[in-house]
Design an enzyme around this catalytic site. Structure first.
Site, mmCIF file in Angstrom:
data_model
loop_
_atom_site.group_PDB
_atom_site.id
_atom_site.type_symbol
_atom_site.label_atom_id
_atom_site.label_comp_id
_atom_site.label_asym_id
_atom_site.label_seq_id
_atom_site.Cartn_x
_atom_site.Cartn_y
_atom_site.Cartn_z
ATOM 1 N N ASP A 342 1.433 -0.828 -0.178
ATOM 2 C CA ASP A 342 -0.079 0.143 0.050
ATOM 3 C C ASP A 342 1.266 1.036 0.129
ATOM 4 O O ASP A 342 2.070 1.134 0.378
ATOM 5 C CB ASP A 342 -0.940 0.100 1.348
ATOM 6 C CG ASP A 342 -1.776 -1.154 1.144
ATOM 7 O OD1 ASP A 342 -2.507 -1.455 0.318
ATOM 8 O OD2 ASP A 342 -2.415 -1.206 2.392
HETATM 9 P P1 ATP Z 1 -3.014 2.986 -0.155
HETATM 10 O O1 ATP Z 1 -4.150 1.949 0.008
HETATM 11 O O2 ATP Z 1 -2.221 3.633 -0.938
HETATM 12 O O3 ATP Z 1 -2.698 2.799 1.022
HETATM 13 P P2 ATP Z 1 -5.799 4.091 1.198
HETATM 14 O O4 ATP Z 1 -5.727 3.520 1.542
HETATM 15 O O5 ATP Z 1 -4.972 5.565 1.334
HETATM 16 O O6 ATP Z 1 -4.143 4.029 -0.422
HETATM 17 P P3 ATP Z 1 -7.887 4.752 -0.029
HETATM 18 O O7 ATP Z 1 -8.341 5.258 1.887
HETATM 19 O O8 ATP Z 1 -9.209 3.664 -0.657
HETATM 20 O O9 ATP Z 1 -6.815 4.747 -0.540
HETATM 21 O O10 ATP Z 1 -8.477 6.483 -0.150
HETATM 22 C C1 ATP Z 1 -8.471 6.214 -1.737
HETATM 23 C C2 ATP Z 1 -8.829 7.925 -2.148
HETATM 24 O O11 ATP Z 1 -10.111 7.978 -1.179
HETATM 25 C C3 ATP Z 1 -7.935 8.910 -1.796
HETATM 26 O O12 ATP Z 1 -7.406 9.233 -2.858
HETATM 27 C C4 ATP Z 1 -9.409 10.148 -1.241
HETATM 28 O O13 ATP Z 1 -9.893 10.821 -2.546
HETATM 29 C C5 ATP Z 1 -10.024 9.055 -0.796
HETATM 30 N N1 ATP Z 1 -9.716 9.558 0.619
HETATM 31 C C6 ATP Z 1 -9.580 9.285 1.551
HETATM 32 N N2 ATP Z 1 -9.742 8.780 2.642
HETATM 33 C C7 ATP Z 1 -10.839 9.503 2.276
HETATM 34 C C8 ATP Z 1 -12.364 9.903 3.691
HETATM 35 N N3 ATP Z 1 -11.375 9.405 5.035
HETATM 36 N N4 ATP Z 1 -13.320 10.386 3.002
HETATM 37 C C9 ATP Z 1 -13.050 10.507 2.021
HETATM 38 N N5 ATP Z 1 -12.643 11.039 1.543
HETATM 39 C C10 ATP Z 1 -11.222 9.567 0.990
#
Ligand code: ATP
Length: 910
Positions: A342
């Site tokens: 990740d």
């Molecule tokens: P990685 O897989 O690299 O750890 P991640 O798990 O942070 O990334 P996600 O958490 O799935 O990825 O986030 C994907 C997208 O969702 C982000 O790019 C952002 O635009 C949005 N996002 C992340 N956190 C939030 C939140 N708490 N509320 C709303 N949207 C969010």
């Protein structure tokens, strides 16, 4: 009465029978003198003293006697016991005594080692103690799950493991997987209404049981039972799955040991028959010879050494933040060829700061770092006050505070986020213009929400202000939010949306490596009190974008480079935008900064294409957990041994599928931890690289102990076989052989268990996972050294015999020759293929020098101490004998180094 009805009427702590599932939640709250605000700290402390910690003792382990007896349940030990009985019949009492002593010593070493290794593993398991989110004194707190008491109010969300038995008081699409209790793996939708008194365990929808996993949604419940009183506590037999200390390699060796034993028994029988009938030896003498042969060939100490090596490796990994949950992973780690990681928090620091804000009219800069609400929002260098904000931004920032489940706390001047760092960054940005989360929440209270999930990538909340106006705020990945909006807020009012403009703005932020979030608002009738996915499909007005930086971890950059050197591909699998992922990847050394494949593209590909793509591309963006599963499968189909990280509840299938599933100790859900082989205590990619290095070291060290022990055994057997074939006096008696196997070999090989990592370990390509234990180098090196040791031992014995010394003398010289060969060969083994002519090679291992020092003392006692002479049939020897002995040792050392050189030069190293 069925088991479940028994449970229903079971006495509760105050001895009153209750059917919590069939009664209203209020009844439980009243009974436990609790309220929606939770207990006070004093109440909790009193109850903890009264009911004890919320823990289940899982010591279903066998008692000490059973464990001790188990040490004797081993074919090698049977052979030794038979030998002791045989020698007793022949009235060779010293032999009987020594053999029995060895059996006992062996069993006690096994017993102690097993205990120690288990203790070490227990300690490591305890590092993974679960936590629970509770309401105490009306405040949300995260506490150790074992501190929960009846009456506590527990908050549940997707990915949590239910920490105690709960009567649910509030549920939001709460689904719980109860396989551990009911065997049913399909999650059950929970609700708060009472169910029939007679409902079975699986049908008690108003209860959540300790140990089950929340797979979706949220909930709140009051604790009705803790520790042993919980359903799972009652069937604690199910928790007794104490892992035995074993791995494929250990099992392979154990199997090898069994085959070896059978061969040995046959061989000994043949030798006995040959000596007795062909050579006309006396039966008693031949029996002793056969016993010598049997005990010489059996590597008695090997299993103990291998277990210790493994336990040491696991402990070292734990010290470096990699906690092994399943032992075979230690070996698999050493063979990993691809790591899928990740991005957020693992490769990056997860310290988010909003740096840019984009509205339809302007781009703003945000100053300040970290979560401290210090800094400002600026437009073209001009600092803005709250009342100077354009309408879109004013609403966007408010929305960011309201559509938010995290909060910031200041501890000694240091601002930290409780909850999601992305949300923390939004709070800090809004607070920089003087907005206050609590005031806003008071002005516009929340009525309902759709929580954020990596699957749908947005979060939405429903609010009503005091003028009875309804609003939905939606924040999330811009593509998702854009699709819900038909309008954008501008300084001229709400206008039709300009999708191209927003896409360009988004790309621009992503190219700088920023994570991009969009926020939108939708007006709804005051009467709407619930929020569903249908409500956010369209009709929203886009307010602004947030550009958030999350710098890469310095140590991750180094670790990625180290993995590349070690022949391991690193792939980034992120939920972020492709542009962000490429830019961050470039900083980390992952990918070429140009190529990234998105989750959407993966969906269009068939398995064949995906396999081709996965071997070419290193960055996968905008992925959801199910893409991870397909990616692992594709990599495995290409023959890759894959490690995969994950933290969410939906990552569990991919973690299970991966060869080494890695979960996050801090931000990971319990569900992901349960599915993983290894947990990273610090969520840091660098810890994976270190674990791989340690995995390779453990594997090497186990190979080294095999490489050390087997030639000694084979050398001894050859010595005895040849003596019999040539009708020569036996150069080694059974007890002497046992001395070598149990004392000298074990002391020396023990040092190998502590061997530090060889210098070049992370510069070599991963080992092939299907490589058999006895392969290439092993098959060659073991006979080679065995022959050397045999030639020295037997040759020196025959030479001494020719000098006309008594048998005891010749034998003492022969054994010391063998031991000298073992000691010098130990130094060769510091590096399996490389030469050891360096300071580190010869002096780098303290354990080795301690082992050698101990052994020299032991050998001197063996040779000169009178009681040893009586026990082992040895006798003092002269200085010139020692000179020949040492010269032989040196010769072994030089010849093995030459062998390495030839192999390096003319063959590929194995
Ligand atoms: P990685 O897989 O690299 O750890 P991640 O798990 O942070 O990334 P996600 O958490 O799935 O990825 O986030 C994907 C997208 O969702 C982000 O790019 C952002 O635009 C949005 N996002 C992340 N956190 C939030 C939140 N708490 N509320 C709303 N949207 C969010």
């Amino acid at each position: 009465m069925t088991e479940s009805t028994q449970a229903a009427t079971r006495k509760q702590p105050d001895d009153t029978p209750f059917n919590w599932h069939a009664n209203k939640a209020d009844k439980a709250l009243a009974h436990f003198k609790s309220s929606e605000q939770g207990l006070s700290s004093e109440q909790a402390a009193d109850r903890l003293a009264e009911f004890g910690p919320n823990r289940i003792e899982t010591s279903q382990r066998s008692g000490p006697w059973v464990r001790l007896l188990r040490q004797f349940n081993n074919i090698l030990i049977y052979i030794l016991i038979a030998a002791a009985v045989g020698t007793a019949f022949l009235e060779h009492w010293v032999d009987t005594f020594v053999i029995l002593a060895v059996v006992l010593i062996n069993a006690s070493i096994g017993y102690v080692q097993e205990g120690k290794a288990e203790q070490a593993l227990d300690a490591i398991r305890n590092m993974l103690s679960p936590q629970a989110v509770v309401l105490r004194n009306g405040q949300r707190q995260t506490i150790e799950a074992d501190q929960l008491v009846p009456g506590d109010i527990v908050l549940l969300q997707a990915g949590d493991k239910v920490p105690a038995d709960l009567r649910l008081i509030d549920t939001r699409s709460l689904r719980i997987e109860e396989a551990v209790l009911t065997g049913e793996s399909v999650p059950v939708e929970k609700r708060t209404e009472p169910v029939a008194t007679s409902a079975s365990l699986g049908d008690r929808l108003s209860l959540a049981y300790s140990g089950t996993l929340v797979s979706f949604g949220r909930g709140r419940g009051v604790v009705i039972a803790t520790g042993e009183q919980t359903e799972i506590g009652r069937i604690s037999a199910m928790l007794s799955s104490v892992e035995t200390i074993s791995t494929p390699l250990l099992r392979q060796t154990a199997e090898f040991g069994r085959i070896l034993s059978i061969i040995i028994i046959f061989l000994s029988a043949i030798i006995f028959a040959f000596g007795y009938w062909v050579r006309d030896y006396a039966a008693a003498e031949m029996f002793l010879a056969a016993v010598s042969l049997a005990v010489s060939t059996i590597p008695e100490g090997l299993p103990a050494i291998m277990t210790i090596t493994l336990a040491i490796g696991v402990q070292k990994m734990a010290k470096r933040n990699a906690i092994i949950r399943r032992l075979p992973a230690v070996e698999t780690l050493g063979a990993v060829t691809t790591i899928c990681s990740d991005k957020t928090g693992t490769l990056t620091r997860n310290e988010m700061t909003v740096q840019a804000l984009v509205t339809a009219d302007h781009e703003y800069q945000v100053t300040g770092v970290g979560y401290a609400p210090q800094g400002s929002i600026e437009l073209a260098g001009q600092m803005l006050e709250q009342d100077q904000l354009e309408p879109a931004l004013a609403m966007g920032l408010k929305g960011a505070l309201l559509c938010n489940d995290s909060w910031l706390v200041e501890k000694e001047g240091d601002w930290q986020v409780n909850g999601d760092p992305t949300e923390g960054a939004l709070l800090a940005a809004a607070m920089k213009v003087g907005l206050d989360p609590q005031t806003e929440a008071g002005l516009c209270p929340r009525t309902d929400l759709i929580p954020f999930e990596s699957d749908h990538k947005f979060m939405a909340t429903l609010h009503h202000d005091h003028e009875q106006q309804g609003y939905i705020f939606i924040k999330g990945a811009p593509e998702k939010i854009l699709a819900m909006c038909q309008q954008q807020r501008t300084q001229q009012g709400d206008l039709p949306i300009d999708v191209d403009f927003w896409h360009q703005a988004m790309e621009k932020l992503a190219e700088r490596g920023q994570r991009v979030l969009a926020i939108a608002v939708k007006r709804v009738p005051a009467s709407q009190l619930e929020l569903g996915f249908n409500d956010v499909q369209d009709g929203a007005i886009l307010l602004n974008l947030f550009g958030i930086i999350d710098p890469p971890r310095e140590e991750a950059i180094k670790a990625v480079a180290e993995c590349h050197q070690a022949g391991i591909r690193v792939k980034m699998i992120t939920g972020d935008h492709a542009g962000t992922a490429k830019a961050i990847g470039l900083q980390l050394g992952i990918g070429d900064g140009q190529t990234a494949v998105t989750g959407q593209e993966i969906e269009q590909m068939d398995d064949q294409t995906l396999q081709e793509v996965v071997s070419r591309v290193d960055i996968f963006a905008r992925t959801s957990p199910e893409h991870k599963l397909r990616l692992v499968a594709a990599l495995q189909a290409q023959g890759h041994v894959t490690a995969m990280t994950g933290d969410g509840v939906n990552d569990a299938p991919a973690l299970k599928r991966a060869d080494v599933g890695i979960s996050m100790g801090r931000k990971g859900t319990e569900a992901s931890k349960e599915a993983s082989e290894m947990v990273l205590a610090d969520d840091n990619f660098a810890s994976i690289a270190r674990a791989v290095r340690e995995g390779r070291t453990v594997y090497n060290n186990i190979r080294k102990s095999i490489l050390h022990m087997l030639p000694t055994n084979a050398g001894q057997s050859l010595t005895i076989i040849f003596a019999i074939l040539l009708a020569h006096q036996l150069p080694l008696t059974p007890v002497q052989v046992l001395w070598v196997n149990m004392v000298t070999s074990v002391t020396l090989a023990m040092a190998l268990a502590f061997e530090p990592t060889e210098p070049g370990v992370m510069r070599r390509h991963p080992r092939r996972p299907d490589m058999p234990l006895l392969s290439g180098l092993m098959l060659w090196r073991i006979p080679f050294v065995a022959l050397l040791l045999w030639a020295g031992t037997f040759g020196h014995f025959v030479y001494m015999d020719m000098q006309g010394v008594i048998d005891e003398y010749a034998r003492t010289v022969a054994i010391n020759t063998l031991v000298a060969g073992q000691i010098f060969y130990l130094f060769n083994l510091r590096y399996i293929d490389q030469h050891v002519f360096s300071m580190d090679g010869l002096f780098g291992s303290k354990a080795m020098w301690i082992a050698v020092g101990t052994l020299v003392v032991l050998q001197l006692a063996f040779t000169y101490a009178p009681f040893m002479n009586t026990l082992f049939g040895t006798t003092p020897i002269a200085t010139e004998d020692w000179i020949r002995i040492l010269m032989f040792g040196l010769l072994v050392f030089i010849l093995v180094e030459m062998e390495k050189w030839v192999r390096r030069r003319y063959f590929t190293a194995a």
